[in-house]
Write a protein that holds these residues in place. Structure first.
Motif, mmCIF file in Angstrom:
data_model
loop_
_atom_site.group_PDB
_atom_site.id
_atom_site.type_symbol
_atom_site.label_atom_id
_atom_site.label_comp_id
_atom_site.label_asym_id
_atom_site.label_seq_id
_atom_site.Cartn_x
_atom_site.Cartn_y
_atom_site.Cartn_z
ATOM 1 N N THR A 1 0.843 -1.193 0.000
ATOM 2 C CA THR A 1 0.000 0.000 0.000
ATOM 3 C C THR A 1 0.878 1.242 0.000
ATOM 4 O O THR A 1 2.093 1.162 0.152
ATOM 5 C CB THR A 1 -0.921 0.062 1.232
ATOM 6 N N GLN A 2 0.238 2.378 -0.135
ATOM 7 C CA GLN A 2 0.954 3.655 -0.124
ATOM 8 C C GLN A 2 0.429 4.497 1.030
ATOM 9 O O GLN A 2 -0.513 5.270 0.879
ATOM 10 C CB GLN A 2 0.754 4.398 -1.446
ATOM 11 N N PRO A 3 1.020 4.346 2.222
ATOM 12 C CA PRO A 3 0.568 5.162 3.358
ATOM 13 C C PRO A 3 1.011 6.603 3.216
ATOM 14 O O PRO A 3 2.177 6.884 2.975
ATOM 15 C CB PRO A 3 1.225 4.478 4.564
ATOM 16 N N GLY A 4 0.078 7.522 3.316
ATOM 17 C CA GLY A 4 0.429 8.929 3.225
ATOM 18 C C GLY A 4 0.816 9.331 1.818
ATOM 19 O O GLY A 4 0.391 8.729 0.837
ATOM 20 N N ASN A 5 1.647 10.373 1.705
ATOM 21 C CA ASN A 5 2.031 10.867 0.381
ATOM 22 C C ASN A 5 3.484 10.523 0.085
ATOM 23 O O ASN A 5 4.161 9.912 0.878
ATOM 24 C CB ASN A 5 1.806 12.378 0.298
ATOM 25 N N GLY A 6 3.944 10.901 -1.099
ATOM 26 C CA GLY A 6 5.337 10.683 -1.468
ATOM 27 C C GLY A 6 5.545 9.555 -2.442
ATOM 28 O O GLY A 6 6.564 9.501 -3.117
ATOM 29 N N GLY A 7 4.610 8.627 -2.522
ATOM 30 C CA GLY A 7 4.699 7.569 -3.510
ATOM 31 C C GLY A 7 5.438 6.321 -3.084
ATOM 32 O O GLY A 7 5.509 5.350 -3.842
ATOM 33 N N MET A 8 6.033 6.273 -1.885
ATOM 34 C CA MET A 8 6.685 5.061 -1.426
ATOM 35 C C MET A 8 5.637 4.003 -1.100
ATOM 36 O O MET A 8 4.636 4.286 -0.437
ATOM 37 C CB MET A 8 7.540 5.337 -0.186
ATOM 38 N N LEU A 9 5.869 2.765 -1.556
ATOM 39 C CA LEU A 9 4.952 1.666 -1.276
ATOM 40 C C LEU A 9 5.509 0.823 -0.139
ATOM 41 O O LEU A 9 6.715 0.570 -0.064
ATOM 42 C CB LEU A 9 4.762 0.801 -2.521
ATOM 43 N N VAL A 10 4.623 0.363 0.743
ATOM 44 C CA VAL A 10 5.030 -0.379 1.928
ATOM 45 C C VAL A 10 4.227 -1.669 2.032
ATOM 46 O O VAL A 10 2.999 -1.651 1.942
ATOM 47 C CB VAL A 10 4.805 0.451 3.213
ATOM 48 N N PRO B 1 9.922 5.112 -5.546
ATOM 49 C CA PRO B 1 9.767 5.549 -6.932
ATOM 50 C C PRO B 1 10.988 6.340 -7.384
ATOM 51 O O PRO B 1 11.794 6.795 -6.549
ATOM 52 C CB PRO B 1 8.518 6.429 -6.877
ATOM 53 N N PRO B 2 11.182 6.522 -8.691
ATOM 54 C CA PRO B 2 12.322 7.294 -9.186
ATOM 55 C C PRO B 2 12.370 8.700 -8.566
ATOM 56 O O PRO B 2 11.358 9.381 -8.461
ATOM 57 C CB PRO B 2 12.062 7.370 -10.694
ATOM 58 N N GLY B 3 13.558 9.089 -8.117
ATOM 59 C CA GLY B 3 13.746 10.418 -7.554
ATOM 60 C C GLY B 3 13.303 10.575 -6.116
ATOM 61 O O GLY B 3 13.435 11.660 -5.534
ATOM 62 N N TYR B 4 12.810 9.501 -5.504
ATOM 63 C CA TYR B 4 12.287 9.598 -4.130
ATOM 64 C C TYR B 4 13.438 9.710 -3.126
ATOM 65 O O TYR B 4 14.471 9.068 -3.261
ATOM 66 C CB TYR B 4 11.452 8.364 -3.812
ATOM 67 N N GLU B 5 13.235 10.526 -2.101
ATOM 68 C CA GLU B 5 14.191 10.631 -1.000
ATOM 69 C C GLU B 5 13.431 10.801 0.305
ATOM 70 O O GLU B 5 12.486 11.579 0.375
ATOM 71 C CB GLU B 5 15.141 11.815 -1.192
#
Length: 205
Positions: free
Chosen positions: A98-107, A127-131
């Motif tokens: 799932t994707q909790p919150g914003n930012g696009g990271m999946l957990v 995701p690409p460019g994520y930090e």
């Protein structure tokens, strides 16, 4: 257990579980929302929204709450799944991701924390460019990161370490650290988080 039997938790169920867990932990300690805000560094307004099921907080916010309550991150994501007869436990990242919150990271919480083991295991997708820069967790926490697809970098002791597929790093997570994906493709890694002690529901830090 057959892989097809793996359960999927929808976002509303996750919000409901998070709300109930936060209320329970706060009530167990006898903390007001003001006290919980002081302990976690998360605003009283945000905590109230979470308890009412009106907010889906980011992973960074959940980590602040978990650290303030001296408990694990996965405590807030889902209940501990029951093991099948014989003690084995099958988990599917596809069913849990799932994707909790914003930012696009999946957990995907592959193995939520259990006190008898002392650790939790996640599959994370950047995701690409994520930090993401993470604050220090509670004392004694360590993280082990193993890249299973793509490339990424991990911030350890103020230096970014590049990791490719099949490469891993373990580091103390009770100090600031971070993750980033500077590439043009998603990066997938497993993250084992080990707690030095059993979280104490009565402890204030």
């Amino acid at each position: 257990m057959n892989p097809n039997e793996a359960s999927t938790v929808n976002p509303q169920e996750r919000n409901d579980h998070l709300a109930a867990t936060l209320r329970t932990l706060r009530n167990e300690r006898g903390w007001s929302l003001d006290r919980a805000a002081r302990e976690t560094g998360v605003s009283k307004a945000m905590l109230g929204q979470i308890e009412r099921g009106e907010s889906s907080p980011t992973v960074a916010t959940l980590w602040k709450i978990a650290t303030g309550f001296a408990t694990s991150l996965s405590t807030f994501l889902e209940p501990v799944p029951p093991a099948a007869e014989g003690g084995h436990l099958f988990r599917s990242a596809d069913a849990l991701r799932t994707q909790p919150g914003n930012g696009g990271m999946l957990v995907a919480p592959l193995f939520p924390y259990e006190a008898r083991f002392g650790f939790e295991v996640f599959e994370l997708t950047l995701p690409p460019g994520y930090e993401r820069l993470s604050e220090a967790h509670e004392p004694g926490v360590t993280e082990s990161v193993l890249v299973v697809r793509g490339t990424m970098e991990v911030l350890v002791e103020e230096s970014w370490i590049a990791l490719g597929e099949g490469e891993a790093v373990r580091f103390p997570a009770d100090r600031p650290h971070g993750y980033r994906n500077p590439s043009a493709e998603p990066a997938v890694f497993h993250n084992l988080i080990h707690y030095a002690r059993t979280p104490d529901p009565t402890r204030s830090i």
